[in-house]
Design a protein around this motif. Sequence first.
Motif, PDB file in Angstrom:
ATOM      1  N   HIS A  93      -3.856  17.864 -10.439  1.00 48.81           N
ATOM      2  CA  HIS A  93      -3.723  16.622  -9.680  1.00 48.81           C
ATOM      3  C   HIS A  93      -2.277  16.479  -9.217  1.00 48.81           C
ATOM      4  CE1 HIS A  93      -7.692  15.180 -10.758  1.00 48.81           C
ATOM      5  NE2 HIS A  93      -7.434  15.443 -12.025  1.00 48.81           N
ATOM      6  N   THR A  94      -2.075  15.650  -8.187  1.00 45.03           N
ATOM      7  CA  THR A  94      -0.730  15.333  -7.705  1.00 45.03           C
ATOM      8  C   THR A  94      -0.551  13.820  -7.706  1.00 45.03           C
ATOM      9  OG1 THR A  94      -1.400  15.174  -5.390  1.00 45.03           O
ATOM     10  CG2 THR A  94      -0.664  17.354  -6.165  1.00 45.03           C
ATOM     11  N   ILE A  95       0.691  13.409  -7.562  1.00 48.98           N
ATOM     12  CA  ILE A  95       1.027  11.995  -7.404  1.00 48.98           C
ATOM     13  C   ILE A  95       1.910  11.913  -6.166  1.00 48.98           C
ATOM     14  CG2 ILE A  95       2.255  10.015  -8.347  1.00 48.98           C
ATOM     15  CD1 ILE A  95       1.076  12.588 -10.720  1.00 48.98           C
ATOM     16  N   LYS A  96       1.456  11.170  -5.149  1.00 49.92           N
ATOM     17  CA  LYS A  96       2.248  11.023  -3.925  1.00 49.92           C
ATOM     18  C   LYS A  96       2.171   9.580  -3.456  1.00 49.92           C
ATOM     19  CE  LYS A  96       3.165  12.584   0.646  1.00 49.92           C
ATOM     20  NZ  LYS A  96       3.333  13.718   1.478  1.00 49.92           N
ATOM     21  N   SER A  97       3.366   8.965  -3.293  1.00 47.34           N
ATOM     22  CA  SER A  97       3.379   7.576  -2.819  1.00 47.34           C
ATOM     23  C   SER A  97       3.019   7.541  -1.338  1.00 47.34           C
ATOM     24  CB  SER A  97       4.735   6.930  -3.063  1.00 47.34           C
ATOM     25  OG  SER A  97       5.712   7.463  -2.201  1.00 47.34           O
ATOM     26  N   ALA A  98       2.405   6.441  -0.939  1.00 48.39           N
ATOM     27  CA  ALA A  98       1.935   6.281   0.436  1.00 48.39           C
ATOM     28  C   ALA A  98       3.081   6.355   1.442  1.00 48.39           C
ATOM     29  CB  ALA A  98       1.178   4.970   0.586  1.00 48.39           C
ATOM     30  N   GLY A 144       9.164  -3.862  -5.374  1.00 48.85           N
ATOM     31  CA  GLY A 144       8.153  -3.708  -4.338  1.00 48.85           C
ATOM     32  C   GLY A 144       6.846  -3.224  -4.925  1.00 48.85           C
ATOM     33  N   THR A 145       5.898  -2.965  -4.047  1.00 41.86           N
ATOM     34  CA  THR A 145       4.597  -2.438  -4.440  1.00 41.86           C
ATOM     35  C   THR A 145       4.465  -1.042  -3.865  1.00 41.86           C
ATOM     36  OG1 THR A 145       3.640  -4.650  -4.505  1.00 41.86           O
ATOM     37  CG2 THR A 145       2.098  -2.806  -4.333  1.00 41.86           C
ATOM     38  N   PHE A 146       4.169  -0.081  -4.733  1.00 41.44           N
ATOM     39  CA  PHE A 146       4.120   1.321  -4.340  1.00 41.44           C
ATOM     40  C   PHE A 146       2.724   1.871  -4.624  1.00 41.44           C
ATOM     41  CE2 PHE A 146       8.372   0.102  -5.436  1.00 41.44           C
ATOM     42  CZ  PHE A 146       9.138   0.639  -4.417  1.00 41.44           C
ATOM     43  N   SER A 147       1.981   2.116  -3.560  1.00 39.87           N
ATOM     44  CA  SER A 147       0.654   2.720  -3.683  1.00 39.87           C
ATOM     45  C   SER A 147       0.814   4.228  -3.721  1.00 39.87           C
ATOM     46  CB  SER A 147      -0.217   2.333  -2.489  1.00 39.87           C
ATOM     47  OG  SER A 147      -0.389   0.940  -2.457  1.00 39.87           O
ATOM     48  N   TYR A 148      -0.066   4.900  -4.452  1.00 36.33           N
ATOM     49  CA  TYR A 148      -0.002   6.365  -4.517  1.00 36.33           C
ATOM     50  C   TYR A 148      -1.413   6.931  -4.642  1.00 36.33           C
ATOM     51  CZ  TYR A 148      -0.463   5.700  -9.579  1.00 36.33           C
ATOM     52  OH  TYR A 148      -0.895   5.328 -10.827  1.00 36.33           O
ATOM     53  N   ILE A 149      -1.525   8.223  -4.318  1.00 40.67           N
ATOM     54  CA  ILE A 149      -2.811   8.928  -4.400  1.00 40.67           C
ATOM     55  C   ILE A 149      -2.586  10.305  -5.007  1.00 40.67           C
ATOM     56  CG2 ILE A 149      -3.747   7.770  -2.350  1.00 40.67           C
ATOM     57  CD1 ILE A 149      -3.327  10.489  -0.862  1.00 40.67           C
ATOM     58  N   CYS A 150      -3.689  10.950  -5.344  1.00 43.08           N
ATOM     59  CA  CYS A 150      -3.692  12.377  -5.644  1.00 43.08           C
ATOM     60  C   CYS A 150      -4.043  13.052  -4.317  1.00 43.08           C
ATOM     61  CB  CYS A 150      -4.738  12.712  -6.712  1.00 43.08           C
ATOM     62  SG  CYS A 150      -5.028  14.491  -6.911  1.00 43.08           S
ATOM     63  N   THR A 151      -3.175  13.900  -3.800  1.00 48.51           N
ATOM     64  CA  THR A 151      -3.431  14.524  -2.490  1.00 48.51           C
ATOM     65  C   THR A 151      -4.561  15.554  -2.555  1.00 48.51           C
ATOM     66  OG1 THR A 151      -1.666  16.143  -2.870  1.00 48.51           O
ATOM     67  CG2 THR A 151      -1.082  14.144  -1.647  1.00 48.51           C
ATOM     68  N   ILE A 152      -4.860  16.043  -3.741  1.00 49.20           N
ATOM     69  CA  ILE A 152      -5.966  16.993  -3.903  1.00 49.20           C
ATOM     70  C   ILE A 152      -7.301  16.251  -3.912  1.00 49.20           C
ATOM     71  CG2 ILE A 152      -6.984  18.764  -5.417  1.00 49.20           C
ATOM     72  CD1 ILE A 152      -4.079  19.216  -6.485  1.00 49.20           C
ATOM     73  N   HIS A 153      -7.292  15.057  -4.497  1.00 50.11           N
ATOM     74  CA  HIS A 153      -8.493  14.216  -4.602  1.00 50.11           C
ATOM     75  C   HIS A 153      -8.133  12.827  -4.063  1.00 50.11           C
ATOM     76  CE1 HIS A 153      -8.453  17.143  -7.999  1.00 50.11           C
ATOM     77  NE2 HIS A 153      -9.639  17.433  -7.474  1.00 50.11           N
ATOM     78  N   PRO A 154      -8.130  12.626  -2.744  1.00 48.31           N
ATOM     79  CA  PRO A 154      -7.621  11.385  -2.148  1.00 48.31           C
ATOM     80  C   PRO A 154      -8.370  10.112  -2.541  1.00 48.31           C
ATOM     81  CG  PRO A 154      -8.209  12.993  -0.437  1.00 48.31           C
ATOM     82  CD  PRO A 154      -8.510  13.611  -1.761  1.00 48.31           C
TER      83      PRO A 154
END
Length: 117
Positions: free
Chosen positions: A70-75, A98-108
């Motif tokens: 998995h990865t962690i990437k902020s929007a 602030g508010t920081f949204s993030y996703i797993c780029t492998i599993h969006p």
Amino acid sequence: MKPRIPKLASTATCAAALLGPAAFAHAAAEAPNAAPTTHVSIKQFAFHAKRVVVKKGSRVVWKNSDSDPHTIKSAKGHFSSEALDTGDTYSVVMRHAGTFSYICTIHPYMHGEIVVR
């Protein structure tokens, strides 16, 4: 007149006397981080907890407990990890409010949020 008892030198002073000024720089680099730490677990293809609220200066640590990477990437590109294999961790110090949204780029479909106050 009272007899004087010599004071014992501190460990840092002794180290500096033996090792020179570099002893202080090395000791400072190893000092424990006083910032609070919040842990986010990655398991069953989800971030647990999905939303965390932390203070400025806090460290957020993700640990992959899944068998898949998995990865962690902020929007907005504030932070981004390499692919984390099982047992790997990634951390970031949250220096700005602030508010920081993030996703797993492998599993969006995997997403989370950090609120920094």
